[in-house]
Motif scaffolding. Sequence first.
Motif, PDB file in Angstrom:
ATOM      1  N   VAL A   1     -73.056   4.617 -79.388  1.00  0.00           N
ATOM      2  CA  VAL A   1     -72.372   5.337 -78.314  1.00  0.00           C
ATOM      3  C   VAL A   1     -70.876   5.316 -78.604  1.00  0.00           C
ATOM      4  O   VAL A   1     -70.307   4.280 -78.945  1.00  0.00           O
ATOM      5  CB  VAL A   1     -72.678   4.698 -76.946  1.00  0.00           C
ATOM      6  N   GLY A   2     -70.245   6.480 -78.518  1.00  0.00           N
ATOM      7  CA  GLY A   2     -68.825   6.606 -78.805  1.00  0.00           C
ATOM      8  C   GLY A   2     -68.540   7.145 -80.200  1.00  0.00           C
ATOM      9  O   GLY A   2     -67.449   7.628 -80.466  1.00  0.00           O
TER      10      GLY A   2
ATOM     11  N   TRP B   1     -78.775   8.974 -78.771  1.00  0.00           N
ATOM     12  CA  TRP B   1     -78.137   9.442 -77.560  1.00  0.00           C
ATOM     13  C   TRP B   1     -78.516   8.560 -76.387  1.00  0.00           C
ATOM     14  O   TRP B   1     -79.660   8.132 -76.274  1.00  0.00           O
ATOM     15  CB  TRP B   1     -78.538  10.901 -77.272  1.00  0.00           C
ATOM     16  N   PRO B   2     -77.549   8.258 -75.495  1.00  0.00           N
ATOM     17  CA  PRO B   2     -77.887   7.443 -74.327  1.00  0.00           C
ATOM     18  C   PRO B   2     -78.891   8.178 -73.437  1.00  0.00           C
ATOM     19  O   PRO B   2     -78.880   9.391 -73.357  1.00  0.00           O
ATOM     20  CB  PRO B   2     -76.550   7.234 -73.597  1.00  0.00           C
ATOM     21  N   ALA B   3     -79.729   7.407 -72.809  1.00  0.00           N
ATOM     22  CA  ALA B   3     -80.767   7.985 -71.930  1.00  0.00           C
ATOM     23  C   ALA B   3     -80.182   8.536 -70.647  1.00  0.00           C
ATOM     24  O   ALA B   3     -79.145   8.216 -70.200  1.00  0.00           O
ATOM     25  CB  ALA B   3     -81.821   6.933 -71.612  1.00  0.00           C
TER      26      ALA B   3
END
Length: 109
Positions: A43-44, A107-109
């Motif tokens: 993430v990021g 990808w974040p959920a």
Amino acid sequence: MAGHCEQENAIACLIREAREEAGLSIERQDVELVHVVHHIDRVGDRPRMGLFFRARAWSGEPELREPDKCTAWKFWDPAALPEDLVPYTRVAIEKIQNGELYSETGWPA
């Protein structure tokens, strides 16, 4: 085999990288796109698109030309891939086996 395009289209990049990294010669007409993965490692991080191509034919025998980046060239059974395989590559291989053309990872959920 993986690489970054250098002011060239994706198929030209594949052909160049195959020659540079493995000593293989691939013709444009023998290449087909089999999968696209849209991924981020953490993430990021900047998102990336991975294009997976199949070469229906090539000439030459794979040779290790970048030992600092790769330990060996080997054909693997998709059901018995090595443990240290890049995670998004493992996902792409599974999806290719299922006939799926697109996937997303990280990808974040």
